[in-house]
Design an enzyme around this catalytic site. Structure first.
Site, PDB file in Angstrom:
ATOM      1  N   GLN A  14      47.603  70.744 -21.359  1.00 15.17           N
ATOM      2  CA  GLN A  14      47.710  72.209 -21.274  1.00 15.17           C
ATOM      3  C   GLN A  14      48.944  72.683 -20.531  1.00 15.17           C
ATOM      4  OE1 GLN A  14      43.478  73.817 -20.181  1.00 15.17           O
ATOM      5  NE2 GLN A  14      43.578  71.666 -19.635  1.00 15.17           N
ATOM      6  N   ARG A  15      49.519  71.817 -19.689  1.00 14.37           N
ATOM      7  CA  ARG A  15      50.646  72.265 -18.853  1.00 14.37           C
ATOM      8  C   ARG A  15      52.007  71.991 -19.469  1.00 14.37           C
ATOM      9  NH1 ARG A  15      49.168  70.989 -12.855  1.00 14.37           N
ATOM     10  NH2 ARG A  15      50.949  69.601 -12.955  1.00 14.37           N
ATOM     11  N   GLY A  20      50.667  78.811  -3.265  1.00 10.12           N
ATOM     12  CA  GLY A  20      51.074  77.860  -2.224  1.00 10.12           C
ATOM     13  C   GLY A  20      52.592  77.851  -2.076  1.00 10.12           C
ATOM     14  N   ARG A  40      72.452  81.958 -14.210  1.00 11.23           N
ATOM     15  CA  ARG A  40      73.473  82.735 -14.943  1.00 11.23           C
ATOM     16  C   ARG A  40      73.649  84.133 -14.353  1.00 11.23           C
ATOM     17  NH1 ARG A  40      73.090  80.320 -21.104  1.00 11.23           N
ATOM     18  NH2 ARG A  40      73.731  78.225 -20.439  1.00 11.23           N
ATOM     19  N   GLY A  77      53.210  78.892  -7.753  1.00 14.76           N
ATOM     20  CA  GLY A  77      51.957  79.587  -7.485  1.00 14.76           C
ATOM     21  C   GLY A  77      51.865  80.083  -6.045  1.00 14.76           C
ATOM     22  N   ASP A 105      47.346  78.987 -14.412  1.00 14.26           N
ATOM     23  CA  ASP A 105      46.003  79.515 -14.086  1.00 14.26           C
ATOM     24  C   ASP A 105      45.902  81.041 -14.184  1.00 14.26           C
ATOM     25  OD1 ASP A 105      45.497  76.910 -13.543  1.00 14.26           O
ATOM     26  OD2 ASP A 105      45.005  77.168 -11.434  1.00 14.26           O
ATOM     27  N   GLY A 160      42.120  75.595 -14.558  1.00 13.19           N
ATOM     28  CA  GLY A 160      41.831  76.843 -13.853  1.00 13.19           C
ATOM     29  C   GLY A 160      41.034  76.501 -12.609  1.00 13.19           C
TER      30      GLY A 160
END
Ligand code: F6P
Length: 320
Positions: free
Chosen positions: A253-254, A104, A25, A102, A128, A171
């Site tokens: 968790q993700r 990488g 946007r 992240g 993480d 983590g």
């Protein structure tokens, strides 16, 4: 600059959709054409990209995951892979990209700029919270709240049965989620890669609590600190009366709807990333430091480590 691309790469994290929406946007408001690149760098190599209009990113702000999909792409780590990707970008006239992911993912963007002059701004997206240069990455707040909800539930059953639970949280190299979750849930101990854990002392403390009538012991283990299965089986041998159990929270968790914090952080960073490209910036990650927008060079992100705030562990020890 007339045309940019946006992609999500590596492990997904809640808030990525809100960031894509803000990028699309903002780009549109500034008169840019924006391509959504699917499956991270794999989609760049496979020429899997399409122009996104503002309405295409409607209805995704509150959703977890990433509507552009994500991948961990080995081929992009080779020069040949990046050359293919660059040819596809060139054919579409894409001069710059916003990468959400992240370290990488940011490294891939750095290579694309160094080798092919594709400009890039990175947005930190990884539950993480292991990226140097930002207080928080997208998805961390959501993941932490998911973990704390799970720990509250585990403590109900732990105290009903007078048990000790070893709970593994994500983590890979970072104890951030483990330590913050331990403090927020009143856990008895936390095992993180950043600090050495004294097991003899730890088991003694757990036994003391047990013998003093505490019916719920929770030990949180960051996945990067070692095998929770081995830790728990050692404790089972040495202190069977703790009746140890294991829970590995895993990819739960993700996922899930991003918290308001993650949505708003994502929107602000998404908007800022496009403005930064228009200002001629490249090779930078945009995050926050002390709550304020801050840019960090990719090299600084790669050459430094985010550190665990010792106050978290100290407070945990003090009030347990
Ligand atoms: O980097 C985020 C993360 O969720 C880590 O905590 C975990 O080790 C890893 O990704 C898992 O990756 P995958 O989903 O590819 O197995």
């Amino acid at each position: 600059m007339k045309t940019i691309g946006v992609l999500t790469s590596g492990g997904d994290s809640p808030g990525m959709n809100a960031a894509i929406r803000a990028v699309v946007r903002t780009a549109h408001a500034k008169g840019l054409v924006v391509y959504g690149i699917e499956n991270g760098y794999q989609g760049m190599i496979d020429n899997n990209m399409r122009i996104l209009q503002p309405h295409d990113v409607g209805g995704i702000l509150h959703r977890g995951g990433t509507f552009l999909y994500s991948a961990r792409c080995k081929e992009f780590r080779t020069y040949e892979g990046r050359e293919k990707a660059h040819n596809n970008l060139k054919t579409r006239g894409i001069e710059a990209i916003v990468v959400i992911g992240g370290d990488g993912s940011l490294a891939g963007a750095r290579d694309l700029y160094n080798e092919f002059n594709i400009r890039c701004i990175g947005i930190p997206g990884s539950i993480d919270n292991d990226l140097y240069g930002t207080d928080m990455s997208l998805g961390v707040d959501t993941a932490l709240n998911t973990i704390v909800n799970a720990l509250d539930m585990i403590s109900d059953t732990a105290s009903s049965h007078n048990r000790t639970f070893f709970v593994e949280v994500m983590g890979r190299n970072s104890g951030y989620l483990a330590a913050q979750a331990a403090l927020a849930s009143g856990a008895e101990a936390v095992v993180v890669p950043e600090y050495k854990f004294d097991w003899d002392k730890g088991i003694k403390q757990l036994l003391d609590r047990h013998n003093n009538g505490y019916r719920c012991n929770i030990v949180i283990v960051a996945e990067g600190a070692g095998s929770v299965l081995e830790m728990a089986s050692e404790v089972k041998k040495k202190a069977p009366e703790l009746d140890a159990r294991i829970t590995i929270l895993g990819h739960v968790q993700r996922g899930g709807a991003p918290t308001a914090y993650d949505r708003n952080l994502a929107s602000i960073l998404g908007r800022t990333s496009v403005e930064a490209l228009l200002d001629g910036k490249t090779g930078l990650m945009v995050g926050t430091q002390g709550g304020k927008i801050a840019f960090t060079s990719f090299e600084d992100v790669f050459n430094n480590k985010s550190t665990l705030d010792p106050a978290i562990i100290e407070t945990l020890v003090m009030i347990k």
